[in-house]
Design an enzyme around this catalytic site. Structure first.
Site, short mmCIF file in Angstrom:
data_model
loop_
_atom_site.label_atom_id
_atom_site.label_comp_id
_atom_site.label_asym_id
_atom_site.label_seq_id
_atom_site.Cartn_x
_atom_site.Cartn_y
_atom_site.Cartn_z
N TYR A 543 0.80 -1.24 0.04
CA TYR A 543 -0.07 0.05 0.16
C TYR A 543 0.86 1.12 0.04
CZ TYR A 543 -2.68 -3.96 1.50
OH TYR A 543 -3.14 -5.11 1.98
N HIS A 544 2.08 1.27 -0.74
CA HIS A 544 2.97 2.38 -0.67
C HIS A 544 3.25 2.96 -2.17
CE1 HIS A 544 4.76 0.81 3.02
NE2 HIS A 544 3.59 1.36 3.49
N PRO A 545 2.27 3.13 -3.19
CA PRO A 545 2.51 3.72 -4.43
C PRO A 545 3.09 4.93 -4.46
CG PRO A 545 0.22 3.70 -3.86
CD PRO A 545 0.58 2.98 -2.77
#
Length: 609
Positions: A543-545
């Protein structure tokens, strides 16, 4: 799932006379609503006051991690009128309770995005797609994440500057980190590592569970240091939790300026595009939909785009700023040809599942834990369990800079509720899900999350159409390099397996589970080829774009913004969020995103002074 109660229930505190635990719990639950989801902690919602043609000095698109911080800096200058437009609403009670962070990501408080199916990754998940939730509420992803505060390492930021981004070296960004921080953790007060005079509370805690001690003992057996705070090794991380509740960026940074007459906030405001004068190549304002009205609102000084690494490139492209051919294919007039949406990076993860004996976790009574939380903000609901333990290692032992991160989740025996939440979040296929249910019926489960910190692969964000309400097309790009990413995760899996074979873990009868991945059943379990297949099928997101509006000098063909975060070739327009990272930081990205907001605010104030 805990839901928002009507405001009138705040008066219920004196209505209950029963001394029973249940009635006391209900009493505290109702009375606690006022402090848990208190709108007075945020600026008032002024969306009904916004009129077509209104002018402000600055318009900030997005009240997330970066947008809240940059807004704080602008409003505190005392010079300008600032409008903040947020597509979501106010955070609910569920977001405020740390242990419920898994519950949030399947609600209407997120952008429920899915990646485009790929031949290289997410193959064994439902519909061949990874679930990429993003925050759609005040605070953005800081209102839905696991609240881990990780800065990244020296090499990340020095590399940014070495690539032509003046001022973004480690020494400079550390100043901005510290200016945001308010270190509360008592055991670290003697160090000058973290800031103590900022707004963002940083706390830590120690879980009173056998599994906590076993994890730290096991890594010592493997030769890794156990540290007091973030570094190369294992440690219990700082978190953005204060008094048992989530300290999201909007509550902290917008809340501090909530009474200012110079700030106007509009929630449930969907920005459709940035209005850009084609001749001057200059941003004029935004076109925004509030309720059933679409209006134009003007920024006399700048539009600041802080919608996140997926939505910021989408809005830019809808506005005519992006790759020429792609925009023309979608019927959008090109104002500036830039590589918007390219360079997408994310931390690919593999979740290793193992079973543990009953001794790993103490028994709990949920009613007592709820009462402890609602009466004193203590107990299991006030933290995220052993997920606060993080490890950073270099799997080749050739560098002081890590290539793999570890974090952990436990699921109690027969806790199908938590297991189902995790499986939904991962988008797990039914066969693996069913196998894990069978294992969980008899055992506690340990989920070791193996995180690829410096991916070589790159993805892309594209437009589905020129309709601003359509979700963007997300090509994760996972495992599209020459195989280095797969091999790094494979090394990370082998270290995780070695950890589970230590003397410390033998006390808990730890055993790695064969979860029955359908596409990998013909391969020998635990062989290198099996794990390569597993990563291809079940590897997913942390969940780190980031990095879709890359910061770089004008001679960098991939750059979208310069080192002052101004969009190349378009005046009065900046991007301020995780999308500007040239390369992703080595760790959770929320702290660096707030740092970017701090530096941007300082730059803008200087530029207009």
């Amino acid at each position: 799932m805990l839901q928002q109660f009507p405001a009138a229930s705040c008066l219920a505190n004196s209505d209950f006379q029963s001394g029973s635990l249940f009635m006391l719990l209900i009493n505290h639950l109702f009375a606690s609503q006022c402090s848990l989801a208190n709108p007075n902690l945020y600026p008032p919602d002024g969306n009904s006051q916004i009129q077509d043609g209104d002018h402000f000095d600055f318009i900030v698109v997005g009240a997330g991690s970066a947008g809240s911080v940059v807004t704080n800096g602008l409003v505190n200058s005392g010079k300008w009128k600032v409008l903040v437009l947020e597509a979501g609403g106010y955070p609910s009670i569920t977001t405020e309770i740390p242990m419920l962070f898994f519950n949030i990501e399947l609600t209407d408080q997120i952008w429920n995005y899915q990646t485009e199916p790929s031949e290289t990754s997410c193959v064994g998940l439902r519909n061949g797609s990874c679930h990429w939730p993003r925050g759609k509420l005040l605070g953005g992803c800081s209102s839905i994440n696991a609240m881990l505060y990780i800065r990244g390492n020296e090499n990340n930021y020095n590399t940014w500057e070495n690539e032509g981004n003046e001022g973004w070296n480690y020494e400079n960004v550390m100043k901005a980190f510290k200016e945001n921080e308010k270190l509360v953790a008592h055991n670290l007060q003697q160090y000058d590592t973290y800031g103590k005079d900022g707004l963002l509370p940083l706390t830590n805690y120690r879980v009173n569970e056998t599994i906590r001690d076993v994890i730290l003992e096991s890594v010592k057996e493997l030769g890794y240091p156990v540290l007091e705070y973030e570094g190369l090794g294992f440690f219990e991380s700082l978190q953005t939790i204060e008094n048992g509740t989530r300290a999201n960026a909007a509550k902290v940074f917008l809340g501090e300026v909530s009474k200012s007459h110079n700030l106007k906030l509009a929630t449930n405001a969907y920005v459709q595009k940035i209005m850009i004068d084609e001749n001057k190549k200059e941003a004029e304002g935004v076109e925004v939909k509030i309720g059933d009205k679409t209006m134009k609102v003007y920024a006399d000084k700048e539009v600041i785009l802080s919608a996140g690494a997926l939505n910021s490139p989408q809005i830019l492209m809808l506005s005519g700023v992006g790759p020429k051919q792609h925009l023309e294919d979608k019927g959008i007039k090109v104002i500036k040809d830039l590589m918007v949406g390219h360079n997408l990076q994310d931390h690919l993860t593999y979740w290793l599942y193992s079973k543990l004996s009953d001794d790993a976790l103490k028994s709990t009574v949920i009613e007592e834990e709820l009462f402890s939380y609602f009466s004193r903000r203590e107990g299991e609901f006030s933290n995220v369990g052993i997920t606060n333990i993080n490890g950073f290692i270099n799997t080749k032992h050739r560098s002081n800079y890590p290539d793999i991160q570890y974090t952990y989740i436990t699921i109690r025996k027969n806790d199908l509720n938590t297991l189902n939440l995790v499986m939904e979040l991962i988008n797990m296929n039914k066969r693996v899900w069913d196998n894990l249910k069978l294992a969980n019926a008899k055992n506690h489960l340990l989920l070791t999350i193996i995180v690829l910190l410096q991916p070589k692969s790159r993805g892309r964000v594209l437009l589905d159409s020129k309709d601003p309400l359509s979700s963007p097309v997300l090509r994760s790009g996972y495992l599209t390099d020459d195989g280095q990413d797969t091999e790094t995760i494979l090394r990370g899996i082998r270290v995780a397996e070695a950890q589970l074979k230590t003397k410390a873990f033998k006390k808990l009868n730890a055993e790695v589970l064969d979860v029955g991945i359908p596409n990998c059943t013909k391969l020998e379990f635990d062989s290198d080829d099996y794990w390569r297949c597993a990563v291809k099928n079940l590897g997913s997101t942390m969940y780190h774009p980031t990095s879709t509006c890359k910061m770089g000098p004008s001679n960098d063909p991939a750059a979208v913004v310069d080192s002052r975060l101004k969009v190349h070739g378009v005046r009065k327009l900046r991007v301020v969020d995780a999308s500007i990272m040239p390369t992703i930081t080595s760790g959770n990205t929320n702290a660096p995103t707030m740092m970017i907001g701090r530096r941007a605010g300082q730059m803008i104030v200087r530029d207009h002074s």
